[in-house]
Scaffold this motif. Sequence first.
Motif, PDB file in Angstrom:
ATOM      1  N   GLY A 120      28.252  -0.450  20.740  1.00  0.00           N
ATOM      2  CA  GLY A 120      28.159  -1.812  21.023  1.00  0.00           C
ATOM      3  C   GLY A 120      27.951  -2.611  22.113  1.00  0.00           C
ATOM      4  N   ARG A 121      27.365  -3.662  22.574  1.00  0.00           N
ATOM      5  CA  ARG A 121      26.858  -4.326  23.883  1.00  0.00           C
ATOM      6  C   ARG A 121      26.966  -5.730  23.606  1.00  0.00           C
ATOM      7  N   TYR A 157      34.618  -8.120  25.805  1.00  0.00           N
ATOM      8  CA  TYR A 157      35.028  -6.763  25.075  1.00  0.00           C
ATOM      9  C   TYR A 157      35.321  -7.237  23.473  1.00  0.00           C
ATOM     10  N   GLY A 158      36.117  -8.291  23.317  1.00  0.00           N
ATOM     11  CA  GLY A 158      37.001  -8.705  22.081  1.00  0.00           C
ATOM     12  C   GLY A 158      35.685  -8.760  21.060  1.00  0.00           C
ATOM     13  N   GLU A 159      34.639  -9.514  21.660  1.00  0.00           N
ATOM     14  CA  GLU A 159      33.518  -9.942  20.877  1.00  0.00           C
ATOM     15  C   GLU A 159      32.689  -8.782  20.574  1.00  0.00           C
ATOM     16  N   VAL A 160      32.459  -7.868  21.566  1.00  0.00           N
ATOM     17  CA  VAL A 160      31.451  -6.869  21.110  1.00  0.00           C
ATOM     18  C   VAL A 160      32.065  -5.857  20.419  1.00  0.00           C
ATOM     19  N   ALA A 209      28.356  -7.998  31.384  1.00  0.00           N
ATOM     20  CA  ALA A 209      27.897  -7.434  30.141  1.00  0.00           C
ATOM     21  C   ALA A 209      28.819  -5.982  30.054  1.00  0.00           C
ATOM     22  N   VAL A 210      29.270  -6.003  28.611  1.00  0.00           N
ATOM     23  CA  VAL A 210      30.087  -4.915  28.501  1.00  0.00           C
ATOM     24  C   VAL A 210      29.613  -4.023  27.288  1.00  0.00           C
ATOM     25  N   VAL A 211      29.717  -2.729  27.602  1.00  0.00           N
ATOM     26  CA  VAL A 211      29.096  -1.681  26.578  1.00  0.00           C
ATOM     27  C   VAL A 211      30.505  -1.023  26.056  1.00  0.00           C
TER      28      VAL A 211
END
Length: 243
Positions: free
Chosen positions: A32-33, A77-80, A42-44
């Motif tokens: 997820g991104r 992070y929580g969202e992705v 941006a978080v992966v």
Amino acid sequence: MSEEILARLQQIQGHALKIQAALQSQPQPGEGRASDPRGCVAVVVDPDGLPSRIDVWTGWQRHVAAEELGSLVVRLYGEVAAQAMQAWSESFDLDAWRSRAEAARADGQEDAGLPPLAQAPAFGSPRDLLTLTEEALKALKATRDQAAAPPVTATGWDGERAVSITLTPGGLQGCTINPRWALRHGASAINAALREALREARAAIEEHAARRRAQAQGLDDLAREALATLARFQAVHNSPEEG
């Protein structure tokens, strides 16, 4: 112990393996991104639910206060992670899984001609009963101690200890970025520190996971050996040479 009970234990194991295969046949969570609308971070997230990359983009200072940078990482992070879980749950074919599980259960009920447990290749080799009992008691104590232990957390730091990442086996728990340090450095330096901290935290979590897998395998082997030992005793008991 009767042959019927031993055969039933073999049925239970075979049924459990079929249920596990049915679950493993389902699609697994994907990567997820996510990035914030202002284009600052941006978080992966990898299929295991752990962050695999965190990037801060050039010009972040124009949109985010330095004190909020770490909390923004956690929020993204929580969202992705939630998006990835929702996508996986929507791809999970519950009806197909139930069908395979019911088929496995029916197979277990209909299979009345199972071979004697001692001949079943799925089980281990018989062991000395005293040694087996001691190992079983140790394994039970380790399991009990592990259940009482606090949740595992791992915190990684960069070399300057300006950035930290805190993980649990379930995901990201915290991210701190020293605001004064961040304002003195560019995005490339922040990203390098994030990579270092994340690498250190992930290594600790992966080491813990490897220990858990080894413990689980040890318990599985112990159960197989215990059943094989019971089967051997049953065979000796039924031997015409007994007595």
